[in-house]
Each structure stands twice: as C-alpha cells, then as structure tokens.
Design a protein around this motif. Structure first.
Motif, PDB file in Angstrom:
ATOM      1  N   LYS A  84       0.828  -1.204   0.000  1.00  0.00           N
ATOM      2  CA  LYS A  84       0.000   0.000   0.000  1.00  0.00           C
ATOM      3  C   LYS A  84       0.870   1.266   0.000  1.00  0.00           C
ATOM      4  CE  LYS A  84      -3.905  -2.294   0.380  1.00  0.00           C
ATOM      5  NZ  LYS A  84      -4.905  -2.334  -0.717  1.00  0.00           N
ATOM      6  N   GLN A  85       1.848   1.301  -0.902  1.00  0.00           N
ATOM      7  CA  GLN A  85       2.750   2.443  -0.983  1.00  0.00           C
ATOM      8  C   GLN A  85       2.829   2.986  -2.403  1.00  0.00           C
ATOM      9  OE1 GLN A  85       6.505   1.137   0.615  1.00  0.00           O
ATOM     10  NE2 GLN A  85       5.903   1.557   2.729  1.00  0.00           N
ATOM     11  N   ILE A  86       2.875   4.319  -2.491  1.00  0.00           N
ATOM     12  CA  ILE A  86       3.000   5.012  -3.769  1.00  0.00           C
ATOM     13  C   ILE A  86       4.173   5.975  -3.666  1.00  0.00           C
ATOM     14  CG2 ILE A  86       1.884   6.531  -5.451  1.00  0.00           C
ATOM     15  CD1 ILE A  86      -0.815   5.586  -4.314  1.00  0.00           C
ATOM     16  N   SER A  87       5.119   5.863  -4.596  1.00  0.00           N
ATOM     17  CA  SER A  87       6.301   6.724  -4.606  1.00  0.00           C
ATOM     18  C   SER A  87       6.186   7.701  -5.771  1.00  0.00           C
ATOM     19  CB  SER A  87       7.568   5.875  -4.748  1.00  0.00           C
ATOM     20  OG  SER A  87       8.696   6.698  -4.908  1.00  0.00           O
TER      21      SER A  87
ATOM     22  N   SER B  20      -5.350  18.957  -1.931  1.00  0.00           N
ATOM     23  CA  SER B  20      -4.841  17.940  -1.007  1.00  0.00           C
ATOM     24  C   SER B  20      -4.079  16.859  -1.757  1.00  0.00           C
ATOM     25  CB  SER B  20      -6.003  17.299  -0.243  1.00  0.00           C
ATOM     26  OG  SER B  20      -6.823  16.555  -1.132  1.00  0.00           O
ATOM     27  N   GLU B  21      -3.401  16.020  -0.996  1.00  0.00           N
ATOM     28  CA  GLU B  21      -2.691  14.884  -1.574  1.00  0.00           C
ATOM     29  C   GLU B  21      -3.674  13.903  -2.198  1.00  0.00           C
ATOM     30  OE1 GLU B  21       1.501  13.637   0.097  1.00  0.00           O
ATOM     31  OE2 GLU B  21      -0.102  12.594   1.147  1.00  0.00           O
TER      32      GLU B  21
ATOM     33  N   PHE C  80      -8.887   7.815  -2.291  1.00  0.00           N
ATOM     34  CA  PHE C  80      -7.583   8.057  -1.658  1.00  0.00           C
ATOM     35  C   PHE C  80      -7.698   9.049  -0.493  1.00  0.00           C
ATOM     36  CE2 PHE C  80      -6.763   7.044  -6.155  1.00  0.00           C
ATOM     37  CZ  PHE C  80      -5.986   5.904  -6.002  1.00  0.00           C
ATOM     38  N   LYS C  81      -8.641   8.772   0.383  1.00  0.00           N
ATOM     39  CA  LYS C  81      -8.855   9.673   1.518  1.00  0.00           C
ATOM     40  C   LYS C  81      -7.729   9.609   2.541  1.00  0.00           C
ATOM     41  CE  LYS C  81     -13.887  10.195   1.461  1.00  0.00           C
ATOM     42  NZ  LYS C  81     -15.136  10.040   2.264  1.00  0.00           N
ATOM     43  N   HIS C  82      -7.121   8.452   2.667  1.00  0.00           N
ATOM     44  CA  HIS C  82      -6.069   8.269   3.669  1.00  0.00           C
ATOM     45  C   HIS C  82      -4.719   8.102   2.961  1.00  0.00           C
ATOM     46  CE1 HIS C  82      -9.351   7.796   6.480  1.00  0.00           C
ATOM     47  NE2 HIS C  82      -9.859   6.853   5.711  1.00  0.00           N
ATOM     48  N   THR C  83      -3.931   9.151   2.963  1.00  0.00           N
ATOM     49  CA  THR C  83      -2.653   9.121   2.247  1.00  0.00           C
ATOM     50  C   THR C  83      -1.446   9.041   3.178  1.00  0.00           C
ATOM     51  OG1 THR C  83      -2.549  11.544   2.210  1.00  0.00           O
ATOM     52  CG2 THR C  83      -3.623  10.462   0.334  1.00  0.00           C
ATOM     53  N   LYS C  84      -1.658   9.203   4.466  1.00  0.00           N
ATOM     54  CA  LYS C  84      -0.538   9.116   5.396  1.00  0.00           C
ATOM     55  C   LYS C  84       0.061   7.718   5.355  1.00  0.00           C
ATOM     56  CE  LYS C  84       0.794   9.903  10.207  1.00  0.00           C
ATOM     57  NZ  LYS C  84       0.342  10.216  11.574  1.00  0.00           N
ATOM     58  N   ASP C  85       1.374   7.629   5.282  1.00  0.00           N
ATOM     59  CA  ASP C  85       2.123   6.374   5.201  1.00  0.00           C
ATOM     60  C   ASP C  85       1.924   5.656   3.869  1.00  0.00           C
ATOM     61  OD1 ASP C  85       3.055   6.712   7.820  1.00  0.00           O
ATOM     62  OD2 ASP C  85       1.260   5.745   8.646  1.00  0.00           O
ATOM     63  N   VAL C  86       1.168   6.263   2.955  1.00  0.00           N
ATOM     64  CA  VAL C  86       0.960   5.664   1.632  1.00  0.00           C
ATOM     65  C   VAL C  86       1.868   6.337   0.599  1.00  0.00           C
ATOM     66  CG1 VAL C  86      -0.686   5.304  -0.257  1.00  0.00           C
ATOM     67  CG2 VAL C  86      -1.418   4.974   2.111  1.00  0.00           C
ATOM     68  N   VAL C  87       1.917   7.664   0.627  1.00  0.00           N
ATOM     69  CA  VAL C  87       2.654   8.431  -0.381  1.00  0.00           C
ATOM     70  C   VAL C  87       4.052   8.790   0.118  1.00  0.00           C
ATOM     71  CG1 VAL C  87       2.713  10.552  -1.724  1.00  0.00           C
ATOM     72  CG2 VAL C  87       0.534   9.374  -1.351  1.00  0.00           C
TER      73      VAL C  87
ATOM     74  N   GLY D  33      10.080  -2.718   0.912  1.00  0.00           N
ATOM     75  CA  GLY D  33       8.879  -2.178   0.285  1.00  0.00           C
ATOM     76  C   GLY D  33       9.085  -0.958  -0.579  1.00  0.00           C
ATOM     77  N   PHE D  34      10.330  -0.623  -0.935  1.00  0.00           N
ATOM     78  CA  PHE D  34      10.574   0.554  -1.737  1.00  0.00           C
ATOM     79  C   PHE D  34      10.374   0.297  -3.223  1.00  0.00           C
ATOM     80  CE2 PHE D  34      13.153   1.788   2.003  1.00  0.00           C
ATOM     81  CZ  PHE D  34      12.477   2.958   2.303  1.00  0.00           C
ATOM     82  N   LEU D  35      10.381  -0.968  -3.640  1.00  0.00           N
ATOM     83  CA  LEU D  35      10.257  -1.280  -5.057  1.00  0.00           C
ATOM     84  C   LEU D  35       8.955  -1.993  -5.344  1.00  0.00           C
ATOM     85  CD1 LEU D  35      13.833  -2.522  -5.970  1.00  0.00           C
ATOM     86  CD2 LEU D  35      12.912  -0.232  -6.006  1.00  0.00           C
ATOM     87  N   SER D  36       8.438  -1.793  -6.546  1.00  0.00           N
ATOM     88  CA  SER D  36       7.253  -2.515  -6.976  1.00  0.00           C
ATOM     89  C   SER D  36       7.631  -3.928  -7.366  1.00  0.00           C
ATOM     90  CB  SER D  36       6.615  -1.800  -8.178  1.00  0.00           C
ATOM     91  OG  SER D  36       6.305  -0.475  -7.833  1.00  0.00           O
TER      92      SER D  36
END
Length: 380
Positions: A238-241, A256-257, A285-292, A337-340
């Motif tokens: 659940k991460q987006i870079s 907003s994000e 995408f209401k919850h972006t903390k720790d995702v982006v 978790g940094f790479l897809s």
C-alpha cells in the motif's frame, strides 16, 4: 629553473586553452547583461524576413527534432540548419496562438533551449543555486522578447500555477507592465508539471514533442507515458512513490494529496491505473498518510535521451534516489517495500548511476543526444 619554466608554460597553455574554449562557446551566443542568448549570434545565416510561412507550433516541433539529432561533435553543416531555423523564433507571433497550441509551443521551445544549451555550454554542476542561475540566464529571443528557461517555465507555462513549495524567492517574476505577460497562459494546466523535463536523472529519459493536430490528445497521451515512469506503486505494501516535482507543485493538482492521487488516476495508463486501484478500490484516496512517499530530487544531468515509449509499455524504474534506499541491493529494497513487484533485479545497475560524482554527467561527445532518434521523431 627548468621545472619553473615548465610549470609556467603549462599554466600559459591552460589559460590559452580556456580562452579558446570561451571563444568557441561565444560563437554560439551573445551576451545581454547576464543572459546568454543562444539564437542571437553571428552563426545565424538566414534573415528572419526569409522565414517560411508555417505555424509556430510546427516550427517549434522542427527545432526540437533538429536539436535531438545533434551532438557536440556534429559537423557545422549539420549544426547550421538548426541555428538558422532558430532565427525564425525572433519574429514568431505568439499572442495569436490558441491557449493549448501556445502551451505545446513553449514546451517544445523549453526543451529545445535546454538541449541546445547543454550542447554548447555543457550542464551546470549538481547544485541547486547553480541550476537556478543556469536556467535564468540561458535565453532565446522569441517574438522580439528575451525569454530564459526559468521565465518560460514560471512566467508563461506556470503563470497561473501555485507557488512552488521550494525556492519561490529564486523564481523569476514579471511586473504588471511587462509586455511579455501577453505570452502567459491564462489558466493553470497541471499536465505541464508532468511534461516538463529538466534533463536530470530525476526526470524521464525521454522528451515529448508536440505537433500540429489534436494537441490536447497528444498531451494526454504523453502524460500517461510520463506517469508510467514517475509514479511507482507497490500494491502489497500500500505504498505510492512520487516524483519530488509533484510535491513542489502539489496545489496545481488540487487542494490535497488525495486530489493529487485522483488526478494521477484520471490521467494514468490502464496498467498504472489498475495498480492504483489496488491501493484504494474506492478511488477516493482519503487516507494518504504512510501511503505516499516523495523521492529525493537528483540534480545530476542525463547524458542521453531515448525514444518515448507508448503508455503502459515503459519498464518500471526503481526509486534509486530515495534517501532510505541508498546503498541497498535490489533484494534489500524489495524487502523494505521501496520497489514494486519485479523491480528488485533492476535496481543494482541504477546504484552505479547514483554513485556518479555530482556534475560529472556530460552530454556525450561521440553519440547523438537522441541516441536512436536521429530522425528526431520523439513521439514514436
């Protein structure tokens, strides 16, 4: 005594070489204050009065094609047609162009000026202030007005955009009475933030060229390709870079994000869109903390550009400039978790790029900037 004489001779030779290099450079521009005007020197052999009757957008597309076909070692007979054609920018009537056409025109001109400056001046060192000076001084004369890279970006393409979160004080501003304000876009277009390529390793290795026709579709298609490169998604974690540029200009995409992620989803290719939906099936995408996460910006310049791929076909690019990933192997990055999915084996080669001495990436002397693009057809 002999050693002193040798050192003196060496210093004299070095000074003469430096002087020759400066004189060689100045054949390609004229100084106007601190500006270096790259289409205002004696290498232009064609008078603007001889300009062909063609739309400004077509001229800008041709110029971008020409500069992409050149290298530092290109013979004068190849370089001269490009410099001659640049002379026609001096008489272009920009104000009569429609908004979208003007956007595409200045995107083409921005990238032409950037690549032209890299060819004749070389890149600045990997330092933000030197970058700023470089972008504010390298200039074209367009429609009778002087326009630098920074002015094209901030005073024209992003004239109605939000204030950047970084270095706002260092961006150029035009006064209310400045006649160049007539060139500025009347409304913000977030796609500009995605399509501008500054030539650094933080940007995609390709540049979009826009031609006469359906400009809106061309821009949307190019945005999808660029997002494939800049947006990295790891659904299991659940991460987006994202590129740092999207952080700096976040408020161009919304308040907003969450708005930013919804904009990306709306303009993404099918493949990227599917990955984003796996992060949030509601698409809100209401919850972006720790995702982006936003990657650190890499100021080192690229040494070549490639053909722009089709949307959905570009290979995943590891987040090699994320501070937390420096020195890690691809496998270690995947575990953190940094790479897809499927990216861990690609990362190790990119760490070799990452370790390059800042400012050492130079435009190649023996290969064309366009690599396989000698025809200049960037849109494939």
């Amino acid at each position: 005594a002999e050693k002193k004489a040798e050192k003196k001779a060496e210093k004299k030779a070095e000074k003469e070489a430096e002087k020759e290099a400066e004189e060689a450079q100045e054949l390609h521009f004229r100084r106007v204050g601190k500006r270096k005007v790259l289409n205002g020197k004696r290498l232009a052999f064609v008078s603007p009065s001889d300009a062909p009757e063609e739309p400004p957008l077509k001229l800008s597309a041709n110029l971008l094609s020409l500069v992409m076909s050149l290298s530092r070692d290109s013979p004068q007979k190849h370089f001269a047609p490009f410099v001659d054609a640049l002379n026609f920018l001096k008489i272009v009537n920009v104000t009569e162009m429609e908004e979208l056409e003007r956007t595409a025109f200045f995107l083409n001109v921005f990238h032409t000026l950037l690549l032209h400056s890299l060819l004749v001046l070389g890149p600045p060192s990997a330092d933000v202030r030197r970058w700023s000076n470089y972008f504010q001084r390298v200039t074209y004369e367009i429609g009778g007005h002087m326009l630098s890279l920074a002015e094209i970006e901030h005073c024209i393409l992003r004239a109605k955009g939000s204030k950047p979160k970084l270095l706002w004080a260092m961006t150029p501003k035009w006064g209310h009475s400045d006649p160049r304000r007539a060139y500025a876009l009347s409304q913000a277009d977030p796609r500009v933030n995605v399509l501008l390529n500054y030539g650094s390793l933080a940007c995609p290795p390709f540049i979009a060229k826009f031609t006469c026709g359906d400009v809106d579709k061309q821009m949307n298609d190019a945005v999808a390709v660029f997002l494939d490169w800049t947006v990295r998604v790891n659904p299991p974690r659940k991460q987006i870079s994202l590129s740092k540029m999207m952080y700096w200009y976040q408020f161009d995409f919304g308040s907003s994000e969450s708005d930013l992620l919804r904009w990306i989803l709306e303009h993404a290719s099918e493949g990227l869109g599917e990955k984003l939906i796996r992060i949030d099936a509601t698409r809100r995408f209401k919850h972006t903390k720790d995702v982006v996460k936003y990657r650190l910006y890499e100021y080192t310049f690229r040494n070549n550009f490639e053909k722009m791929p089709q949307a959905g076909s570009s290979a995943p690019v590891p987040d090699y400039d994320e501070e937390a990933t420096r020195g890690l192997s691809g496998e270690a990055m995947a575990k953190k978790g940094f790479l897809s999915e499927g990216e861990e084996h690609e990362n190790d080669n990119l760490h070799r790029i990452q370790s390059t001495r800042p400012g050492s990436m130079q435009i190649p002397r023996e290969r064309s900037l366009s690599r396989s693009l000698s025809s200049g057809n960037l849109n494939g």
